[in-house]
Design a protein around this motif. Structure first.
Motif, PDB file in Angstrom:
ATOM      1  N   LEU A 163      -1.945  10.907 -26.419  1.00  0.00           N
ATOM      2  CA  LEU A 163      -1.455  12.135 -25.792  1.00  0.00           C
ATOM      3  C   LEU A 163       0.068  12.245 -25.822  1.00  0.00           C
ATOM      4  CD1 LEU A 163      -3.800  12.210 -22.661  1.00  0.00           C
ATOM      5  CD2 LEU A 163      -3.917  13.706 -24.675  1.00  0.00           C
ATOM      6  N   GLY A 164       0.742  11.176 -26.268  1.00  0.00           N
ATOM      7  CA  GLY A 164       2.196  11.191 -26.337  1.00  0.00           C
ATOM      8  C   GLY A 164       2.870  11.101 -24.973  1.00  0.00           C
ATOM      9  N   LYS A 165       2.169  10.502 -24.022  1.00  0.00           N
ATOM     10  CA  LYS A 165       2.724  10.372 -22.681  1.00  0.00           C
ATOM     11  C   LYS A 165       3.368   8.998 -22.494  1.00  0.00           C
ATOM     12  CE  LYS A 165      -0.414  13.619 -20.505  1.00  0.00           C
ATOM     13  NZ  LYS A 165      -1.204  13.889 -19.301  1.00  0.00           N
ATOM     14  N   ILE A 166       4.152   8.869 -21.449  1.00  0.00           N
ATOM     15  CA  ILE A 166       4.741   7.592 -21.074  1.00  0.00           C
ATOM     16  C   ILE A 166       3.687   6.836 -20.279  1.00  0.00           C
ATOM     17  CG2 ILE A 166       6.555   6.449 -19.752  1.00  0.00           C
ATOM     18  CD1 ILE A 166       8.273   9.029 -20.278  1.00  0.00           C
ATOM     19  N   THR A 167       3.302   5.681 -20.779  1.00  0.00           N
ATOM     20  CA  THR A 167       2.289   4.871 -20.122  1.00  0.00           C
ATOM     21  C   THR A 167       2.904   4.090 -18.972  1.00  0.00           C
ATOM     22  OG1 THR A 167       1.169   4.617 -22.247  1.00  0.00           O
ATOM     23  CG2 THR A 167       0.537   3.086 -20.490  1.00  0.00           C
ATOM     24  N   VAL A 168       2.220   4.103 -17.837  1.00  0.00           N
ATOM     25  CA  VAL A 168       2.681   3.383 -16.651  1.00  0.00           C
ATOM     26  C   VAL A 168       1.667   2.288 -16.334  1.00  0.00           C
ATOM     27  CG1 VAL A 168       3.278   3.525 -14.206  1.00  0.00           C
ATOM     28  CG2 VAL A 168       3.844   5.427 -15.745  1.00  0.00           C
ATOM     29  N   LEU A 169       2.169   1.060 -16.264  1.00  0.00           N
ATOM     30  CA  LEU A 169       1.360  -0.091 -15.849  1.00  0.00           C
ATOM     31  C   LEU A 169       1.864  -0.535 -14.488  1.00  0.00           C
ATOM     32  CD1 LEU A 169       1.561  -2.103 -19.179  1.00  0.00           C
ATOM     33  CD2 LEU A 169      -0.327  -0.657 -18.424  1.00  0.00           C
ATOM     34  N   LEU A 170       0.959  -0.729 -13.545  1.00  0.00           N
ATOM     35  CA  LEU A 170       1.343  -1.176 -12.208  1.00  0.00           C
ATOM     36  C   LEU A 170       1.017  -2.653 -12.064  1.00  0.00           C
ATOM     37  CD1 LEU A 170      -0.017   1.750  -9.996  1.00  0.00           C
ATOM     38  CD2 LEU A 170       2.313   1.388 -10.809  1.00  0.00           C
ATOM     39  N   GLY A 171       1.950  -3.406 -11.517  1.00  0.00           N
ATOM     40  CA  GLY A 171       1.737  -4.824 -11.290  1.00  0.00           C
ATOM     41  C   GLY A 171       1.978  -5.167  -9.831  1.00  0.00           C
ATOM     42  N   ILE A 172       1.147  -6.048  -9.317  1.00  0.00           N
ATOM     43  CA  ILE A 172       1.311  -6.495  -7.928  1.00  0.00           C
ATOM     44  C   ILE A 172       1.597  -7.983  -7.944  1.00  0.00           C
ATOM     45  CG2 ILE A 172       0.175  -6.818  -5.704  1.00  0.00           C
ATOM     46  CD1 ILE A 172      -1.410  -4.281  -6.228  1.00  0.00           C
TER      47      ILE A 172
ATOM     48  N   GLN B 148       0.829  -1.206   0.000  1.00  0.00           N
ATOM     49  CA  GLN B 148       0.000   0.000   0.000  1.00  0.00           C
ATOM     50  C   GLN B 148       0.865   1.258   0.000  1.00  0.00           C
ATOM     51  OE1 GLN B 148      -3.519   0.134  -0.263  1.00  0.00           O
ATOM     52  NE2 GLN B 148      -2.934   2.217  -0.765  1.00  0.00           N
ATOM     53  N   LEU B 149       1.968   1.242   0.762  1.00  0.00           N
ATOM     54  CA  LEU B 149       2.892   2.378   0.760  1.00  0.00           C
ATOM     55  C   LEU B 149       3.478   2.608  -0.631  1.00  0.00           C
ATOM     56  CD1 LEU B 149       4.841   1.841   4.105  1.00  0.00           C
ATOM     57  CD2 LEU B 149       3.329   3.760   3.553  1.00  0.00           C
ATOM     58  N   MET B 150       3.853   1.517  -1.296  1.00  0.00           N
ATOM     59  CA  MET B 150       4.410   1.643  -2.654  1.00  0.00           C
ATOM     60  C   MET B 150       3.353   2.171  -3.622  1.00  0.00           C
ATOM     61  SD  MET B 150       6.951  -1.596  -3.137  1.00  0.00           S
ATOM     62  CE  MET B 150       6.008  -2.827  -2.238  1.00  0.00           C
ATOM     63  N   LEU B 151       2.114   1.705  -3.477  1.00  0.00           N
ATOM     64  CA  LEU B 151       1.027   2.176  -4.333  1.00  0.00           C
ATOM     65  C   LEU B 151       0.772   3.663  -4.098  1.00  0.00           C
ATOM     66  CD1 LEU B 151      -1.188   1.646  -6.382  1.00  0.00           C
ATOM     67  CD2 LEU B 151      -2.640   0.853  -4.508  1.00  0.00           C
ATOM     68  N   ASP B 152       0.746   4.078  -2.845  1.00  0.00           N
ATOM     69  CA  ASP B 152       0.557   5.500  -2.526  1.00  0.00           C
ATOM     70  C   ASP B 152       1.676   6.346  -3.119  1.00  0.00           C
ATOM     71  OD1 ASP B 152      -1.733   4.803  -1.119  1.00  0.00           O
ATOM     72  OD2 ASP B 152      -0.769   4.952   0.851  1.00  0.00           O
ATOM     73  N   PHE B 153       2.922   5.865  -3.010  1.00  0.00           N
ATOM     74  CA  PHE B 153       4.058   6.589  -3.580  1.00  0.00           C
ATOM     75  C   PHE B 153       3.925   6.691  -5.102  1.00  0.00           C
ATOM     76  CE2 PHE B 153       8.267   6.668  -5.538  1.00  0.00           C
ATOM     77  CZ  PHE B 153       8.782   7.828  -4.968  1.00  0.00           C
ATOM     78  N   ALA B 154       3.559   5.586  -5.744  1.00  0.00           N
ATOM     79  CA  ALA B 154       3.386   5.586  -7.201  1.00  0.00           C
ATOM     80  C   ALA B 154       2.321   6.592  -7.619  1.00  0.00           C
ATOM     81  CB  ALA B 154       3.028   4.187  -7.697  1.00  0.00           C
ATOM     82  N   LYS B 155       1.207   6.632  -6.893  1.00  0.00           N
ATOM     83  CA  LYS B 155       0.137   7.581  -7.214  1.00  0.00           C
ATOM     84  C   LYS B 155       0.612   9.026  -7.072  1.00  0.00           C
ATOM     85  CE  LYS B 155      -3.831   4.685  -5.995  1.00  0.00           C
ATOM     86  NZ  LYS B 155      -4.949   4.526  -5.035  1.00  0.00           N
ATOM     87  N   ARG B 156       1.392   9.311  -6.027  1.00  0.00           N
ATOM     88  CA  ARG B 156       1.921  10.671  -5.840  1.00  0.00           C
ATOM     89  C   ARG B 156       2.861  11.051  -6.982  1.00  0.00           C
ATOM     90  NH1 ARG B 156       2.461   8.945  -0.530  1.00  0.00           N
ATOM     91  NH2 ARG B 156       4.724   8.797  -0.723  1.00  0.00           N
ATOM     92  N   GLU B 157       3.726  10.123  -7.379  1.00  0.00           N
ATOM     93  CA  GLU B 157       4.652  10.398  -8.481  1.00  0.00           C
ATOM     94  C   GLU B 157       3.904  10.602  -9.796  1.00  0.00           C
ATOM     95  OE1 GLU B 157       8.113  10.920  -8.556  1.00  0.00           O
ATOM     96  OE2 GLU B 157       7.641  11.155  -6.440  1.00  0.00           O
ATOM     97  N   LEU B 158       2.891   9.787 -10.031  1.00  0.00           N
ATOM     98  CA  LEU B 158       2.081   9.949 -11.242  1.00  0.00           C
ATOM     99  C   LEU B 158       1.396  11.309 -11.263  1.00  0.00           C
ATOM    100  CD1 LEU B 158       0.668   6.352 -11.369  1.00  0.00           C
ATOM    101  CD2 LEU B 158       1.865   7.458 -13.266  1.00  0.00           C
ATOM    102  N   GLU B 159       0.847  11.716 -10.133  1.00  0.00           N
ATOM    103  CA  GLU B 159       0.178  13.015 -10.050  1.00  0.00           C
ATOM    104  C   GLU B 159       1.178  14.156 -10.244  1.00  0.00           C
ATOM    105  OE1 GLU B 159      -2.663  15.900  -9.815  1.00  0.00           O
ATOM    106  OE2 GLU B 159      -2.975  13.746 -10.052  1.00  0.00           O
TER     107      GLU B 159
ATOM    108  N   ARG C 180       2.079  14.315 -14.078  1.00  0.00           N
ATOM    109  CA  ARG C 180       0.963  14.007 -14.986  1.00  0.00           C
ATOM    110  C   ARG C 180       1.133  14.603 -16.380  1.00  0.00           C
ATOM    111  NH1 ARG C 180      -2.210  17.361 -11.083  1.00  0.00           N
ATOM    112  NH2 ARG C 180      -2.175  19.435 -11.968  1.00  0.00           N
ATOM    113  N   ASP C 181       2.027  15.580 -16.515  1.00  0.00           N
ATOM    114  CA  ASP C 181       2.294  16.127 -17.846  1.00  0.00           C
ATOM    115  C   ASP C 181       3.068  15.141 -18.720  1.00  0.00           C
ATOM    116  OD1 ASP C 181       4.418  16.604 -15.981  1.00  0.00           O
ATOM    117  OD2 ASP C 181       5.375  17.889 -17.489  1.00  0.00           O
ATOM    118  N   ALA C 182       3.775  14.197 -18.094  1.00  0.00           N
ATOM    119  CA  ALA C 182       4.605  13.255 -18.845  1.00  0.00           C
ATOM    120  C   ALA C 182       4.169  11.807 -18.709  1.00  0.00           C
ATOM    121  CB  ALA C 182       6.058  13.373 -18.399  1.00  0.00           C
ATOM    122  N   LEU C 183       3.493  11.477 -17.594  1.00  0.00           N
ATOM    123  CA  LEU C 183       3.134  10.085 -17.303  1.00  0.00           C
ATOM    124  C   LEU C 183       1.628   9.899 -17.279  1.00  0.00           C
ATOM    125  CD1 LEU C 183       5.525   9.453 -14.266  1.00  0.00           C
ATOM    126  CD2 LEU C 183       5.971   8.968 -16.678  1.00  0.00           C
TER     127      LEU C 183
END
Length: 82
Positions: free
Chosen positions: A73-82, A41-52, A55-58
């Motif tokens: 949109l020409g952004k870098i797509t991020v896929l999260l895996g658990i 959950q901590l890693m997921l929260d961190f990932a969400k903060r970084e994505l936010e 957001r102009d690039a990811l």
């Protein structure tokens, strides 16, 4: 911002024409049951903060439509895996 100490950052990904990454939210086996869930959950929260914050690039893709939108949109797509 280019981070000279990092192997990977957004400027390096753009320079290398990287258009997608998979991020694994993995908890080491030493974290048993509840500890593993909390750590993930901590890693997921961190990932969400970084994505936010970037957001102009990811763009987080949770389904095929998100993936198509990210590409359009020409952004870098991020896929999260658990």
């Amino acid at each position: 911002m280019d981070n000279p100490q990092a192997h990977v950052d957004i400027p390096k990904m753009k320079q290398g024409h990287v258009n997608g990454v998979t991020v694994s939210l993995w908890s080491d086996p030493i974290f048993k049951a509840e500890g593993a869930v909390k750590r993930t959950q901590l890693m997921l929260d961190f990932a969400k903060r970084e994505l936010e914050a970037n957001r102009d690039a990811l763009c987080l893709a949770l389904n095929p439509s998100d993936l198509k939108q990210s590409v359009a949109l020409g952004k870098i797509t991020v896929l999260l895996g658990i």
